[in-house]
Write a protein that holds these residues in place. Structure first.
Motif, short mmCIF file in Angstrom:
data_model
loop_
_atom_site.label_atom_id
_atom_site.label_comp_id
_atom_site.label_asym_id
_atom_site.label_seq_id
_atom_site.Cartn_x
_atom_site.Cartn_y
_atom_site.Cartn_z
N VAL A 147 0.86 -1.28 0.08
CA VAL A 147 0.04 -0.16 -0.03
C VAL A 147 0.92 1.23 0.04
CG1 VAL A 147 -1.63 1.37 1.40
CG2 VAL A 147 -1.97 -1.04 1.15
N ASP A 148 2.00 1.34 0.97
CA ASP A 148 2.95 2.22 0.85
C ASP A 148 3.50 2.72 -0.50
OD1 ASP A 148 2.33 2.85 3.53
OD2 ASP A 148 4.09 1.80 4.39
N THR A 149 3.85 1.48 -1.30
CA THR A 149 4.53 1.54 -2.55
C THR A 149 3.53 2.19 -3.40
OG1 THR A 149 5.89 -0.30 -1.92
CG2 THR A 149 5.51 -0.03 -4.28
N VAL A 150 1.99 1.57 -3.39
CA VAL A 150 1.27 1.93 -4.60
C VAL A 150 0.95 3.58 -4.11
CG1 VAL A 150 -1.27 1.68 -4.88
CG2 VAL A 150 0.18 -0.33 -4.92
N LEU A 151 0.83 3.82 -2.77
CA LEU A 151 0.72 5.35 -2.60
C LEU A 151 1.87 6.31 -3.12
CD1 LEU A 151 -1.00 5.23 0.94
CD2 LEU A 151 -2.09 5.75 -1.44
N SER A 152 2.93 5.74 -3.10
CA SER A 152 4.01 6.51 -3.34
C SER A 152 4.08 6.58 -4.76
CB SER A 152 5.49 5.78 -3.02
OG SER A 152 6.76 6.46 -3.45
N GLU A 153 3.71 5.43 -5.41
CA GLU A 153 3.61 5.46 -7.21
C GLU A 153 2.59 6.45 -7.37
OE1 GLU A 153 3.29 1.56 -8.36
OE2 GLU A 153 5.34 1.19 -7.88
N MET A 154 1.39 6.36 -6.82
CA MET A 154 0.44 7.40 -7.09
C MET A 154 0.82 8.90 -7.19
SD MET A 154 -2.54 5.82 -7.79
CE MET A 154 -3.82 6.83 -7.63
N ARG A 155 1.66 9.16 -6.00
CA ARG A 155 2.08 10.53 -5.67
C ARG A 155 2.95 10.90 -6.67
NH1 ARG A 155 2.60 8.61 0.03
NH2 ARG A 155 0.82 9.56 0.90
#
Length: 90
Positions: free
Chosen positions: A7-15
């Motif tokens: 989830v952190d990785t996905v959020l970082s990619e989204m940012r």
């Protein structure tokens, strides 16, 4: 924990994707602004050209008129000189 990391990785990619999108939008807005500024400059140049063409036409008209007046004055001076010579020769 791997789910939390994902989830952190996905959020970082989204940012990062949002930042890239924002940069692309900003660049597009800047290009549009520059395009509008260039259009305005082209309109100003065309207006200046039209004004200068009109002023040139007026200047040419005045120059032609002055040339005509100059010829008439010259003709009258020649006539006056001939008249003076004729009077002096008598």
């Amino acid at each position: 924990m791997s789910t939390g990391k994902s989830v952190d990785t996905v959020l970082s990619e989204m940012r990062r994707a949002m930042a890239t999108l924002e940069s692309a939008v900003d660049a597009r807005i800047d290009r549009e602004r520059q395009h509008h500024e260039a259009d305005g400059e082209v309109r100003r140049v065309h207006a200046d050209r039209a004004r200068l063409a009109q002023e040139l036409d007026q200047a040419e008209f005045r120059a032609n008129r002055l040339e005509e007046v100059n010829r008439e004055v010259s003709r009258r001076l020649v006539t006056a000189m001939e008249t003076i010579r004729a009077v002096l020769d008598r």
